[in-house]
Scaffold this motif. Structure first.
Motif, mmCIF file in Angstrom:
data_model
loop_
_atom_site.group_PDB
_atom_site.id
_atom_site.type_symbol
_atom_site.label_atom_id
_atom_site.label_comp_id
_atom_site.label_asym_id
_atom_site.label_seq_id
_atom_site.Cartn_x
_atom_site.Cartn_y
_atom_site.Cartn_z
ATOM 1 N N VAL A 9 0.843 -1.191 0.000
ATOM 2 C CA VAL A 9 0.000 0.000 0.000
ATOM 3 C C VAL A 9 0.879 1.242 0.000
ATOM 4 O O VAL A 9 1.860 1.329 0.748
ATOM 5 N N CYS A 10 0.521 2.210 -0.831
ATOM 6 C CA CYS A 10 1.229 3.481 -0.881
ATOM 7 C C CYS A 10 0.811 4.330 0.309
ATOM 8 O O CYS A 10 -0.381 4.544 0.549
ATOM 9 N N THR A 11 1.777 4.827 1.070
ATOM 10 C CA THR A 11 1.471 5.641 2.244
ATOM 11 C C THR A 11 1.006 7.040 1.879
ATOM 12 O O THR A 11 0.484 7.762 2.730
ATOM 13 N N ALA A 188 -3.312 -0.382 14.599
ATOM 14 C CA ALA A 188 -3.937 0.936 14.513
ATOM 15 C C ALA A 188 -2.926 1.961 14.027
ATOM 16 O O ALA A 188 -1.756 1.932 14.399
ATOM 17 N N GLY A 189 -3.381 2.879 13.206
ATOM 18 C CA GLY A 189 -2.507 3.900 12.646
ATOM 19 C C GLY A 189 -1.931 3.555 11.294
ATOM 20 O O GLY A 189 -1.335 4.417 10.643
ATOM 21 N N GLY A 190 -2.088 2.300 10.858
ATOM 22 C CA GLY A 190 -1.604 1.903 9.553
ATOM 23 C C GLY A 190 -2.458 2.476 8.435
ATOM 24 O O GLY A 190 -3.556 3.003 8.653
ATOM 25 N N VAL A 191 -1.946 2.377 7.228
ATOM 26 C CA VAL A 191 -2.632 2.954 6.081
ATOM 27 C C VAL A 191 -4.016 2.348 5.908
ATOM 28 O O VAL A 191 -5.019 3.062 5.760
ATOM 29 N N THR A 192 -4.097 1.018 5.947
ATOM 30 C CA THR A 192 -5.375 0.347 5.734
ATOM 31 C C THR A 192 -6.346 0.629 6.872
ATOM 32 O O THR A 192 -7.542 0.883 6.641
ATOM 33 N N GLN A 193 -5.849 0.608 8.120
ATOM 34 C CA GLN A 193 -6.729 0.849 9.256
ATOM 35 C C GLN A 193 -7.312 2.261 9.223
ATOM 36 O O GLN A 193 -8.516 2.446 9.454
ATOM 37 N N VAL A 194 -6.509 3.242 8.946
ATOM 38 C CA VAL A 194 -6.996 4.625 8.916
ATOM 39 C C VAL A 194 -8.023 4.797 7.811
ATOM 40 O O VAL A 194 -9.084 5.411 8.000
ATOM 41 N N GLU A 223 1.365 17.413 6.820
ATOM 42 C CA GLU A 223 0.186 16.823 6.213
ATOM 43 C C GLU A 223 -0.467 15.842 7.174
ATOM 44 O O GLU A 223 0.166 15.356 8.120
ATOM 45 N N VAL A 224 -1.748 15.562 6.936
ATOM 46 C CA VAL A 224 -2.467 14.622 7.787
ATOM 47 C C VAL A 224 -1.854 13.234 7.625
ATOM 48 O O VAL A 224 -1.663 12.756 6.505
ATOM 49 N N ALA A 225 -1.540 12.596 8.748
ATOM 50 C CA ALA A 225 -0.939 11.271 8.707
ATOM 51 C C ALA A 225 -1.920 10.256 8.153
ATOM 52 O O ALA A 225 -3.128 10.347 8.386
ATOM 53 N N GLY A 226 -1.388 9.283 7.431
ATOM 54 C CA GLY A 226 -2.235 8.273 6.829
ATOM 55 C C GLY A 226 -2.308 8.436 5.324
ATOM 56 O O GLY A 226 -1.620 9.281 4.733
ATOM 57 N N PRO A 227 -3.156 7.673 4.685
ATOM 58 C CA PRO A 227 -3.255 7.750 3.215
ATOM 59 C C PRO A 227 -3.929 9.042 2.778
ATOM 60 O O PRO A 227 -4.749 9.620 3.497
ATOM 61 N N ARG A 228 -3.587 9.490 1.591
ATOM 62 C CA ARG A 228 -4.190 10.714 1.059
ATOM 63 C C ARG A 228 -5.688 10.532 0.803
ATOM 64 O O ARG A 228 -6.439 11.517 0.802
ATOM 65 N N VAL A 229 -6.105 9.298 0.617
ATOM 66 C CA VAL A 229 -7.521 9.049 0.374
ATOM 67 C C VAL A 229 -8.375 9.426 1.578
ATOM 68 O O VAL A 229 -9.579 9.645 1.449
#
Length: 454
Positions: A9-11, A188-194, A223-229
């Motif tokens: 997954v792209c961060t 918790a805090g990972g890209v998929t979880q967020v 920037e907000v932590a986590g994926p841009r989505v």
């Protein structure tokens, strides 16, 4: 047990890839793919929370067949926050609030929730603090917390279950980086979880018409932590900014589906929490008693109101071969361009001088109306001659040396007159036909005329 598999997954953007590679094919970022272990059940769960409606009764309609009603809103109790939100809270909306640690995200939301809980059901969910810590902060800030409902939980499924029992009109989740879904087999805090937690909460908010505020951590780059989505899922993204050595905070929207994104809210951090500043110009104009060279006041336009801010410039002989161009609150590239315009069309050269520019109060100016004020401040510092303290300057400077008009120019002049300014150097096209009582308005067409007036 469901068979686990690996995805990369792209961060930055949250795109999934079947194998690792150096560059993300979606956003083009390098070295942002991270391996995650997921199960097949988690992927089916993620697909179930992406859409807001699973009904098959939808149909294609023309624009004329769709009935438009006024969007219902209710106030947060803080007018500066209502301004940034576009007029208040929209039921069913999801708002993400980001900012540096300690800037006041939890404080302002606790103030809002304690105020709203006196009239409507409100639920505050904390995943970082204990309930005792939240109550201690509310009592320290002397907030009416007796009707506020609190929940300490990090599992999204449990939060939804308690929210269905409480039936709140507004809910705060602090923070989204601490939330996790049981179906997603990552920490918790990972890209998929967020991403999946935000999508799950968003679907719940839309289906139950509940306004949800999400607190988001920020990275070192701001920037907000986590994926841009994550920013695409929510309806509004607000940023609370402030310098560590200043008690003032600014709140601005970078995304808002229910209002404009150019509004600015100003707050002051006190012992009783964040207090709104209804007249920001009075704060940014706290100048020295004695006039100093390189200081001038300009009028910028933030959202639906003008703000008077002070711009300072310091020009000094460079001890090195390459002069420095340092700016705080302004674009450095635009400063270099304006210095070239001043040399070509004003006959004033600063090629061997260090130029330092600062916007007082920590305000970031992105509009071009500050061009003329910037050159005037630089010239004042170069000549070591202070300007009159009752002078305001604004206007856009073109590459041909022309002074272009700026939007809402007349409103800017009227605002300066209310604060006691007696003289203005502005674009000729921005001067009101009837003038302004008690003000000397000097309209200029080009840079040479503006410099002659000084």
């Amino acid at each position: 047990m469901a068979k686990a598999k690996s995805v990369f997954v792209c961060t930055d953007c949250g795109a999934e890839h079947t194998k690792w590679q150096g560059q993300c094919m979606e956003c083009g970022a390098w070295n942002t793919l991270k391996e995650l272990k997921i199960s097949t059940s988690s992927k089916s769960a993620s697909r179930s929370v992406q859409g807001y409606s699973g009904s098959q009764s939808n149909q294609v309609l023309s624009v004329n067949d769709i009935e438009l009603g006024e969007v219902p809103r209710f106030s947060t109790g803080i007018s500066e926050l209502d301004r940034v939100l576009g007029g208040g809270i929209v039921p069913g909306s999801v708002v993400l609030i980001g900012g540096d640690p300690g800037v006041g995200k939890s404080s302002i939301l606790l103030q809002v929730m304690c105020g709203l809980s006196q009239a409507i059901p409100a639920l505050y969910v904390t995943g970082e603090e204990s309930l005792q810590q939240v109550v201690m902060r509310a009592k320290r800030m002397q907030l009416p917390e007796d009707h506020l409902r609190l929940l300490a939980e990090t599992e999204v499924e449990q939060i939804i279950r308690f929210a269905q029992q409480e039936s709140p009109k507004v809910m705060v989740v602090d923070s989204i980086q601490t939330m996790q879904l049981a179906e997603v087999g990552t920490a918790a805090g990972g890209v998929t979880q967020v991403r999946e937690s935000a999508a799950y909460l968003t679907r719940f908010a839309k289906q139950n018409n509940i306004a949800v505020f999400l607190v988001g951590h920020v990275t070192k780059s701001g920037e907000v932590a986590g994926p841009r989505v994550l920013e695409h899922i929510v309806d509004s993204v607000l940023f609370l900014e402030g310098q560590s050595d200043s008690r003032f905070r600014t709140l601005r929207a970078i995304k808002n589906r229910f209002g404009a994104v150019n509004e600015l809210g100003v707050f002051a951090m006190t012992e009783l929490g964040l207090k709104q500043v209804k007249n920001p110009s009075a704060i940014f104009l706290s100048r020295a008693n004695e006039p100093a060279p390189g200081s001038v006041v300009m009028v910028i336009w933030e959202g639906s109101r003008p703000l008077l801010v002070e711009i300072q410039a310091l020009v000094d002989e460079s001890p090195y071969g390459s002069p420095r161009r340092v700016s705080v609150g302004l674009d450095s590239n635009r400063i270099a361009m304006l210095l070239a315009v001043m040399h070509r069309h004003g006959g004033i050269q600063a090629a061997d001088q260090d130029v330092y520019v600062n916007v007082v109060g920590g305000i970031k100016v992105s509009e071009t109306s500050a061009d003329l004020a910037l050159l005037v401040a630089i010239l004042s510092s170069m000549r070591n001659k202070p300007l009159d303290q009752d002078l305001i300057v604004f206007g856009e400077v073109g590459l041909a040396g022309e002074i272009r008009p700026v939007p809402s120019g007349q409103e800017r002049i009227f605002e300066a007159g209310k604060h006691g300014f007696k003289r203005a150097i502005v674009p000729m096209a921005n001067i009101p036909k009837g003038g302004v009582a008690g003000m000397e308005l000097i309209g200029v067409h080009n840079l040479a005329q503006a410099l002659d007036q000084l």
